[in-house]
Write an enzyme that holds these catalytic residues in place. Structure first.
Site, PDB file in Angstrom:
ATOM      1  N   VAL A  80      -0.654   6.758   3.280  1.00  0.00           N
ATOM      2  CA  VAL A  80      -1.296   7.905   2.296  1.00  0.00           C
ATOM      3  C   VAL A  80      -2.159   8.624   3.148  1.00  0.00           C
ATOM      4  CG1 VAL A  80      -2.994   8.579   0.658  1.00  0.00           C
ATOM      5  CG2 VAL A  80      -1.344   6.379   0.560  1.00  0.00           C
TER       6      VAL A  80
ATOM      7  N   ASP B  29      -0.652  -4.762 -10.193  1.00  0.00           N
ATOM      8  CA  ASP B  29      -1.403  -4.821  -8.784  1.00  0.00           C
ATOM      9  C   ASP B  29      -2.630  -4.330  -8.871  1.00  0.00           C
ATOM     10  OD1 ASP B  29      -1.771  -6.019  -6.385  1.00  0.00           O
ATOM     11  OD2 ASP B  29      -1.018  -4.137  -5.310  1.00  0.00           O
TER      12      ASP B  29
ATOM     13  N   GLY C 224      -0.416   0.939   3.476  1.00  0.00           N
ATOM     14  CA  GLY C 224       0.046  -0.046   2.546  1.00  0.00           C
ATOM     15  C   GLY C 224       1.146  -0.739   2.859  1.00  0.00           C
ATOM     16  N   GLY C 225       1.895  -1.589   1.948  1.00  0.00           N
ATOM     17  CA  GLY C 225       3.160  -2.190   2.247  1.00  0.00           C
ATOM     18  C   GLY C 225       4.190  -1.278   2.349  1.00  0.00           C
ATOM     19  N   MET C 226       4.268  -0.079   1.831  1.00  0.00           N
ATOM     20  CA  MET C 226       5.314   0.807   1.447  1.00  0.00           C
ATOM     21  C   MET C 226       5.346   2.090   2.193  1.00  0.00           C
ATOM     22  SD  MET C 226       7.768   1.243  -1.910  1.00  0.00           S
ATOM     23  CE  MET C 226       6.355   2.169  -2.704  1.00  0.00           C
ATOM     24  N   GLY C 227       4.187   2.391   2.381  1.00  0.00           N
ATOM     25  CA  GLY C 227       4.134   3.853   2.951  1.00  0.00           C
ATOM     26  C   GLY C 227       2.381   4.161   3.402  1.00  0.00           C
TER      27      GLY C 227
ATOM     28  N   LYS D 285       1.385  10.806  -0.466  1.00  0.00           N
ATOM     29  CA  LYS D 285       2.025   9.381  -0.136  1.00  0.00           C
ATOM     30  C   LYS D 285       3.224   9.486   0.551  1.00  0.00           C
ATOM     31  CE  LYS D 285       2.157   4.774  -1.924  1.00  0.00           C
ATOM     32  NZ  LYS D 285       1.910   3.914  -3.104  1.00  0.00           N
TER      33      LYS D 285
END
Length: 911
Positions: free
Chosen positions: A105, A215, A100-103, A122
């Protein structure tokens, strides 16, 4: 999106960002080729990156920061991939589940061998380890730690790896996004609702713990193999009522455009209604298989404009299936559209309200998303207690008419606005009280035991008792209830209510008022029901005259009275006059754009029936089909208009010699009528009678007798054995007896039927033509030609007067008279009559109609008796050709014609 798809999207994004901006579209088109979904995802993600507010406010600074972060991430890819095989706590990382945009998984398994356990881990990326992202990551740990619900992926642990990566360990969900799950397993609407209720329950838990997800989208809502929902990714969640500038600071906004609420676009206050908006979009997607808005190939700015300004279409309008349209139209449309309203305070404020509406939909109870009107609440009551209640819908529709009138008055007379609003509310409350279990007038009523008459009579007595000193409401209530009472055959009380309403209206409003005109219309409908057509015509003409004086002769107010007047003329067999009046009504409704409603299509179906009786079969079929299609789409369940229109279609196809098609429609109509009214309703009589006639033509004698006898038993039990309706049933059975050769029994029943007709009608009534024709027919077969000829001449006079000289019925009459004269050996007169009948048959019946076959058969017989054998054989052959298209080869009509052809050929051979 699958892991492979996401990696491909990010790869393309990485590549496109290395190019000048003017080369982006061509490059994306080349890389995505024919993969439309891939192109959409790439385009939207790119727009989200470069057209966000931070980019627009300060593009050079923002772009520099963006590429710096991108570079950090690219540099860390090798390092992050190397995490596969490494340990995090007691778990060993096995594979990447998604990014994803941050990390990233990962899927990991416990490696201490004590027990098998898979988890999702994550890990925040090095390149995304900014202060704000670390803060969000820690927030997710905090949020998940406080949430404990079977529908939310559970948090097990969190911390920092030996290599300095922040991580959280969560429940591993072996499932697929909710939209993919529904597509794969082709789930029904009801199953989708049950699945979605799980989502709402989980979101409700989060909201109750002051957590807003922000979201929600299908990719964050997984369904496992057991059909259980799990919500993931609380990475950008907001604690309710907590201000956090870091989450809304200038920069790329953390949202998914397809599911973003208007307040997220405007970056105003985020509430629980924001999550419910996203859920509304998801619910729309699940039900309709489409989105409420089309974001394909448009810019981020255009997307935002649509979200903020454009009203969504209903889910039912986004599907092609008629069955699915009917399922979605109404409650489900309203529920979805309420969830995705632009104004947050107009949506569901809490998940429990959303859940309650879905539960009420399942139980057939009113939902809050629909207007809280008498019409709507009563409709739900009728659906739950449909037996015996369907015909009272007229009351509720009239009350809605009153509400419309009040609205008009408020606009016209602003000084009376408060008074009119209070009066409308009073009428609504009064009607709702009629359904109240505490009503003393309905002692046995406990929510499901009241009959239609109970409810209406209670309303009548309450009106008399409580509203006598409030003339406006008194008049309106008595008028509405009286009209409905006539619909449920409570004629005595209906007349009393309508007469009182009329007298009070003349006193209060005046003799030439709109209110008085409307009550005249209701009285006209009442007198239709009790077969007093002269009085019915008197009242509807008064209504029309009043409205012409008030509004002129081209007012939309005249559309309904013209339709009522047309029905009056139809019931008196004045079909041409009826058609002209129906066409006037139709013209006015079209002129004033009042065609997208039930009233218009009811009138259209009535026009079609009139045209059917006029022999205008093509027009009749066109109007029936249009009306039936509208009724099927409009009504959620069985309805009298659907049943009646199917019956009319059956009658049309019976008359146009499409007997199997007629059988199908008639059986469907019968089934609908039984659902609506039960097995002993008068509504079934016409269906039984027509089915009997249709099976007679098909020579299916057992079925014909079955339905004819059902009709006789029904009409005798309801109307008695001296009623005209019973006489029609007896006449119908006699037709079958005659067709089977039981001539004396048929004659006796025809005479019995005609005697009843004559006792109830004057000698000029056009309905006398039916039993007179049939009695003349059997007298012909019994050799009583003089009496038969006399009866048929009377029939022809009646039918010419009411239908015109060129109507198909007149053609049938002439054919029968020609046959009588032929059997009486008056061949010249017979030939003259057949010559008059021939052009009527040819101009009004389809070429392969069995009636034309009968005419050819009779004319062939005449020529046979005149020893003109070549012409005779020609007509017999034509008759056989037509009969074979309509009947089985062993049909007696075919065998008889063939025997004459054989005889003619033998005569010719002997010569």
């Amino acid at each position: 999106m699958s892991e492979l798809d996401w990696q491909e999207v990010e790869t393309i994004i990485d590549e496109v960002l290395d190019l000048p901006q003017d080369q982006h579209p061509a490059f994306i088109q080349k890389r995505c080729k024919n993969n439309k979904t891939l192109k959409i995802e790439v385009t939207q993600l790119l727009n989200s990156i470069f057209e966000s507010e931070g980019w627009l406010d300060n593009p050079s600074t923002y772009k520099k920061e963006f590429y710096n972060e991108l570079g950090n991430e690219i540099e860390s890819i090798t390092e992050e991939n190397s995490l596969i095989g490494k340990k995090v706590g007691s778990y060993s990382i096995k594979s990447i589940l998604g990014e994803g945009g941050m990390g990233t998984v990962y899927m990991a398994e416990r490696d201490d061998k004590k027990f098998d356990h898979k988890v999702a881990i994550k890990i925040i990326r090095h390149g995304r380890a900014t202060q704000s992202n670390i803060q969000r990551f820690k927030r997710e740990q905090q949020i998940l730690a406080n949430l404990s619900h079977r529908g939310i992926a559970q948090l097990f642990d969190g911390g920092v790896t030996d290599d300095g990566f922040l991580y959280i360990i969560m429940e591993y969900v072996n499932g697929m996004p909710i939209d993919e799950y529904c597509r794969k397993y082709n789930t029904s609407i009801d199953d989708k609702i049950e699945l979605f209720k799980q989502v709402l329950q989980a979101v409700r838990h989060a909201h109750e713990n002051l957590v807003i997800h922000r979201d929600l989208k299908p990719g964050n809502i997984l369904v496992d193999q057991s059909g259980n929902v799990k919500i993931l990714d609380f990475g950008i969640s907001k604690l309710h009522q907590e201000e956090d500038a870091s989450l809304t600071q200038t920069g790329a906004r953390l949202l998914t455009p397809k599911y973003a609420a208007p307040e997220q676009i405007k970056e105003t206050n985020i509430t629980t209604a924001t999550d419910l908006y996203a859920l509304g979009i998801i619910f729309y997607q699940l039900l309709a298989g489409a989105f409420p808005f089309n974001f394909e190939d448009i810019s981020q700015h255009e997307i935002e404009h649509i979200i903020l300004k454009k009203d969504p279409s209903s889910p039912s309008s986004s599907v092609d299936s008629i069955t699915l349209k009917k399922k979605l139209r109404g409650d489900l449309d309203a529920i979805v559209l309420k969830a995705i309203r632009k104004e947050a305070d107009q949506r569901y404020r809490v998940a429990n309200d959303f859940l309650s509406d879905l539960e009420n939909y399942r139980k057939g109870l009113p939902v809050t998303a629909r207007q809280n009107s008498v019409q709507y609440r009563s409709k739900k009551f009728f659906q739950r207690h449909k037996q015996g209640l369907a015909t009272v819908v007229g009351v509720i529709l009239l009350i809605i008419g009153f509400a419309s009138f009040y609205t008009w008055r408020i606009a016209k007379e602003r000084d009376q606005a408060r008074f009119e609003a209070e009066r409308a509310e009073q009428v609504k409350n009064f009607m709702l009280q009629m359904f109240n279990t505490g009503n003393p007038d309905m002692k046995s009523y406990a929510g499901n035991n009241a009959t239609v008459n109970d409810l209406l009579l209670a309303g009548f007595h309450r009106t008399e008792r409580e509203l006598n000193d409030q003339p406006k409401i008194y008049i309106e209530m008595l008028s509405a209830i009286g009209d409905a009472l006539s619909n449920v055959d409570a004629f005595e009380t209906a007349k009393e209510a309508l007469t009182k309403a009329l007298n009070r209206s003349i006193t209060h409003y005046g003799e030439k008022s709109l209110q008085t005109a409307n009550i005249h219309s209701h009285l006209s409908s009442y007198y239709h029901e009790v077969h007093k057509y002269n009085l019915a015509e008197k009242h509807i003409r008064k209504a029309i005259d009043i409205k012409i004086q008030l509004y002129g002769d081209n007012s939309p107010e005249l559309a309904e009275p013209f339709a009522i007047y047309a029905s009056n003329q139809f019931l008196q067999s004045q079909y041409q006059k009826a058609e002209n009046l129906f066409l006037k009504s139709d013209s006015l409704k079209k002129r004033y754009h009042k065609t997208d409603n039930i009233s218009y299509h009811v009138t259209l179906a009535n026009l079609g029936e009139t045209q059917l009786f006029l022999g205008e079969y093509g027009l009749a079929e066109k109007h029936f089909k249009k009306a039936l299609s509208y009724f099927k789409n409009y009504y959620e369940h069985s309805h009298p208009e659907i049943a009646r229109t199917k019956y009319r279609m059956g009658l049309l196809y019976h008359r146009t010699s499409k007997h199997k098609k007629a059988e199908s429609y008639l059986l469907e109509a019968l089934e609908e009528f039984i659902k609506l009214y039960g097995p002993n309703s008068s509504e079934l009589s016409a269906s039984y009678g027509l089915l009997a006639r249709n099976y007679r033509v098909l020579s299916e004698w057992e079925q014909a007798e079955k339905y004819a006898l059902k009709d006789i038993d029904l009409t005798k039990s309801i109307y008695g054995d001296s009623s005209v309706i019973y006489a029609k049933s007896v006449n119908n059975f006699a037709i079958i007896q005659k067709a089977q050769g039981n001539l004396q029994q048929a004659k006796n029943n025809y005479e019995k039927s005609l005697a009843i007709y004559r006792s109830k009608m004057d000698s000029t009534n056009p309905d006398l033509a039916i039993p007179m024709y049939n009695l003349g027919d059997v007298l012909m077969d019994l050799g009583k030609y003089s009496k038969a000829q006399k009866l048929l001449k009377q029939v022809i006079t009646i039918d010419k007067l009411r239908l015109g000289e060129k109507h198909p019925e007149v053609g049938l009459d002439l054919n029968k008279l020609g046959s009588i004269l032929m059997k009486a050996k008056k061949y010249a007169k017979s030939d003259s009559i057949f010559t008059k009948a021939k052009p009527i048959y040819e101009n009004h019946f389809p070429q392969d109609h069995y009636r034309i076959g009968e005419f050819f058969m009779n004319y062939g017989l005449l020529k046979y008796h005149q020893q003109n054998f070549s012409i005779s054989e020609k007509y017999f052959s034509k008759a056989v050709s037509i009969f074979k298209k309509n009947f089985n080869d062993n049909d007696l009509r075919i065998q008889k014609a063939l025997s004459y052809i054989k005889n003619i050929k033998e005569r010719h051979h002997k010569r």
